[in-house]
Design an enzyme around this catalytic site. Structure first.
Site, PDB file in Angstrom:
ATOM      1  N   LYS A 111       0.817  -1.215   0.000  1.00 58.76           N
ATOM      2  CA  LYS A 111       0.000   0.000   0.000  1.00 58.76           C
ATOM      3  C   LYS A 111       0.850   1.265   0.000  1.00 58.76           C
ATOM      4  O   LYS A 111       0.465   2.275  -0.572  1.00 58.76           O
ATOM      5  CB  LYS A 111      -0.965   0.008   1.184  1.00 58.76           C
ATOM      6  CG  LYS A 111      -2.091  -1.003   1.021  1.00 58.76           C
ATOM      7  CD  LYS A 111      -3.278  -0.734   1.912  1.00 58.76           C
ATOM      8  CE  LYS A 111      -4.423  -1.657   1.546  1.00 58.76           C
ATOM      9  NZ  LYS A 111      -5.578  -1.550   2.417  1.00 58.76           N
ATOM     10  N   LYS A 194      -4.553  -8.436  -6.078  1.00 66.06           N
ATOM     11  CA  LYS A 194      -5.871  -8.774  -5.538  1.00 66.06           C
ATOM     12  C   LYS A 194      -6.905  -7.706  -5.924  1.00 66.06           C
ATOM     13  O   LYS A 194      -6.553  -6.541  -6.130  1.00 66.06           O
ATOM     14  CB  LYS A 194      -5.807  -8.973  -4.019  1.00 66.06           C
ATOM     15  CG  LYS A 194      -5.802  -7.723  -3.199  1.00 66.06           C
ATOM     16  CD  LYS A 194      -6.157  -8.008  -1.737  1.00 66.06           C
ATOM     17  CE  LYS A 194      -6.222  -6.695  -0.983  1.00 66.06           C
ATOM     18  NZ  LYS A 194      -7.013  -6.683   0.202  1.00 66.06           N
ATOM     19  N   LYS A 197     -11.184  -2.563  -3.354  1.00 66.99           N
ATOM     20  CA  LYS A 197     -12.198  -1.525  -3.535  1.00 66.99           C
ATOM     21  C   LYS A 197     -11.569  -0.161  -3.787  1.00 66.99           C
ATOM     22  O   LYS A 197     -12.213   0.733  -4.313  1.00 66.99           O
ATOM     23  CB  LYS A 197     -13.182  -1.488  -2.352  1.00 66.99           C
ATOM     24  CG  LYS A 197     -12.572  -1.289  -0.989  1.00 66.99           C
ATOM     25  CD  LYS A 197     -13.659  -1.227   0.072  1.00 66.99           C
ATOM     26  CE  LYS A 197     -13.498  -2.263   1.162  1.00 66.99           C
ATOM     27  NZ  LYS A 197     -12.282  -2.212   1.956  1.00 66.99           N
TER      28      LYS A 197
HETATM   29  N1  AQP Z   1      -9.549  -9.625  -3.255  1.00 68.64           N
HETATM   30  C1  AQP Z   1      -9.941 -10.188  -2.115  1.00 68.64           C
HETATM   31  N2  AQP Z   1     -10.177 -11.509  -2.069  1.00 68.64           N
HETATM   32  C2  AQP Z   1     -10.597 -12.095  -0.919  1.00 68.64           C
HETATM   33  N3  AQP Z   1     -10.810 -11.414   0.220  1.00 68.64           N
HETATM   34  C3  AQP Z   1     -10.594 -10.092   0.208  1.00 68.64           C
HETATM   35  N4  AQP Z   1     -10.728  -9.145   1.144  1.00 68.64           N
HETATM   36  C4  AQP Z   1     -10.386  -7.955   0.630  1.00 68.64           C
HETATM   37  N5  AQP Z   1     -10.042  -8.088  -0.650  1.00 68.64           N
HETATM   38  C5  AQP Z   1     -10.159  -9.412  -0.943  1.00 68.64           C
HETATM   39  C6  AQP Z   1     -11.183  -9.406   2.504  1.00 68.64           C
HETATM   40  O1  AQP Z   1     -12.187  -8.449   2.791  1.00 68.64           O
HETATM   41  C7  AQP Z   1     -12.135  -8.150   4.179  1.00 68.64           C
HETATM   42  C8  AQP Z   1     -12.210  -6.691   4.400  1.00 68.64           C
HETATM   43  O2  AQP Z   1     -11.056  -6.088   3.894  1.00 68.64           O
HETATM   44  P1  AQP Z   1     -10.710  -4.601   4.297  1.00 68.64           P
HETATM   45  O3  AQP Z   1     -11.761  -3.687   3.824  1.00 68.64           O
HETATM   46  O4  AQP Z   1     -10.444  -4.509   5.741  1.00 68.64           O
HETATM   47  O5  AQP Z   1      -9.359  -4.272   3.617  1.00 68.64           O
HETATM   48  P2  AQP Z   1      -8.601  -4.882   2.465  1.00 68.64           P
HETATM   49  O6  AQP Z   1      -8.235  -6.304   2.711  1.00 68.64           O
HETATM   50  O7  AQP Z   1      -7.453  -3.970   2.194  1.00 68.64           O
HETATM   51  O8  AQP Z   1      -9.686  -4.821   1.301  1.00 68.64           O
HETATM   52  P3  AQP Z   1      -9.670  -3.971   0.005  1.00 68.64           P
HETATM   53  O9  AQP Z   1     -10.950  -4.219  -0.702  1.00 68.64           O
HETATM   54  O10 AQP Z   1      -8.413  -4.213  -0.755  1.00 68.64           O
HETATM   55  O11 AQP Z   1      -9.710  -2.513   0.576  1.00 68.64           O
HETATM   56  P4  AQP Z   1      -8.753  -1.325   0.278  1.00 68.64           P
HETATM   57  O12 AQP Z   1      -8.806  -1.138  -1.200  1.00 68.64           O
HETATM   58  O13 AQP Z   1      -9.293  -0.155   1.024  1.00 68.64           O
HETATM   59  O14 AQP Z   1      -7.392  -1.702   0.749  1.00 68.64           O
HETATM   60  C9  AQP Z   1     -10.867  -8.792   4.726  1.00 68.64           C
HETATM   61  O15 AQP Z   1     -11.221  -9.961   5.432  1.00 68.64           O
HETATM   62  C10 AQP Z   1     -10.089  -9.145   3.504  1.00 68.64           C
HETATM   63  O16 AQP Z   1      -9.315 -10.310   3.709  1.00 68.64           O
END
Ligand code: AQP
Length: 332
Positions: A111, A194, A197
């Site tokens: 990140k 991955k 969002k």
């Molecule tokens: N691509 C993914 N595949 C499977 N699981 C995923 N999770 C996130 N992306 C994937 C799971 O979603 C939960 C919540 O995640 P988060 O919002 O705390 O943060 P993150 O993992 O950083 O998710 P994002 O979507 O990638 O958010 P941003 O873009 O803000 O960093 C977790 O259980 C995660 O494992």
């Protein structure tokens, strides 16, 4: 009954990755567990958020979680900033975790990118707040996507060091629950990244609120290769985009990748992609419709969040007060 805690950042519209990696499992676990699900708005602040947008996204995320099937009456749904116990314990954990441990966190490296000096200090200590989120409830099981495995190992390291340093047996070991054939959903534009969002490209992800047309167009344009689908899972090796789409189909149809290949082996993406798009629309439309309905009554949604925060605090406050007593903070 074991206590489950899990969180999700309101840093965008929830994606198919969030759904298959986390929220869908949250729903499934409700029958046998006491579940606490949190919209982690403090975590979202580790990257820049427009204040008004963050507030709107926090409500949207809560609505999505409920629309997916989490029951906020039987279980707890709330937003993190409404329960100060998280931050109180996170500070103690900032003082327990070692810099060397945080330096190994791959999510920070991903990140922060190449300009690490410009990353927020919050992004660096994010795993300590995540450890506090879980340990503030003495939760023992944490359903997450595969990308969070390393953070949970760190949460256990912190608990062990706390217990060891203060000669107590206070924080339990936590067990990650990484479930399903799509525990890591990859970007539709790059099978090595991955699905996220906050990815700048909306084409890289399926949002839970996407219309049927948006879903079909994104799947049509998803990166693939020219080969037909293979007969066995081994044939997906070195084909990350194909493996990802097959994994998504498997998860949504409650089968395995082998089941999907048994159905589509030998067929090209011209056949497979429309079938996948149709399945996605069938599974995601009801969630989008229910999310819209819930957002139509913000007063009712806020009442759910307030009630969740009150019940969450009733669990976390005594646990964190005891942690503060253990480390020697004066309670008068
Ligand atoms: N691509 C993914 N595949 C499977 N699981 C995923 N999770 C996130 N992306 C994937 C799971 O979603 C939960 C919540 O995640 P988060 O919002 O705390 O943060 P993150 O993992 O950083 O998710 P994002 O979507 O990638 O958010 P941003 O873009 O803000 O960093 C977790 O259980 C995660 O494992």
């Amino acid at each position: 009954m074991q206590r489950i805690f899990s969180g999700i950042q309101p840093s965008g519209i929830p994606t198919l990755g969030n759904y298959l990696g986390a929220i869908r499992n949250w729903v499934a676990l409700q029958g046998q567990h006491e579940c606490i699900y949190c919209v982690v708005d403090l975590h979202a602040l580790t990257a820049w958020q427009e204040p008004g947008v963050l507030r709107a996204r926090t409500r949207e995320m809560a609505a999505s979680i409920i629309a997916c099937g989490v029951d906020p009456q039987k279980h707890i749904v709330f937003h993190q900033s409404a329960v100060p116990a998280h931050v109180r314990l996170a500070w103690i954990f900032n003082c327990v975790a070692r810099l060397g441990w945080l330096n190994r966190m791959t999510q920070f490296k991903d990140k922060a990118g190449s300009d690490r000096e410009a990353a927020s200090a919050g992004l660096y200590v994010y795993p300590n707040l995540m450890a506090a989120d879980i340990h503030a409830y003495h939760a023992t099981r944490v359903p997450v996507g595969d990308d969070q495995r390393q953070h949970l190992e760190l949460a256990n390291d912190i608990a062990q060091k706390f217990n060891h340093d203060y000669e107590v047996d206070f924080f339990p070991n936590i067990e990650p629950l990484i479930l399903g054939p799509a525990a890591r959903v990859m970007s539709l534009r790059d099978g090595s990244k991955k699905m996220s969002k906050s990815d700048p490209s909306d084409q890289s992800r399926i949002n839970l609120t996407d219309s049927a047309d948006e879903i079909s167009n994104k799947i049509k344009r998803a990166k693939t290769d020219p080969e037909p689908l293979p007969e066995s899972v081994a044939g997906l090796e070195n084909r990350p985009e194909a493996r990802n789409l097959v994994g998504i189909y498997a998860a949504l149809s409650d089968g395995s990748s082998a089941d999907v290949l048994a159905q589509f082996a030998g067929q090209g993406f011209g056949k497979f992609k429309p079938a996948l798009a149709e399945l996605l629309v069938e599974k995601l439309r009801p969630i989008a419709d229910e999310t819209t309905r819930l957002l139509g009554d913000p007063g009712a949604l806020d009442a759910i969040l307030r009630d969740g925060a009150r019940r969450a605090a009733a669990i976390a406050d005594p646990i964190v007060a005891e942690a503060e007593r253990i480390v020697g903070l004066l309670k008068v």
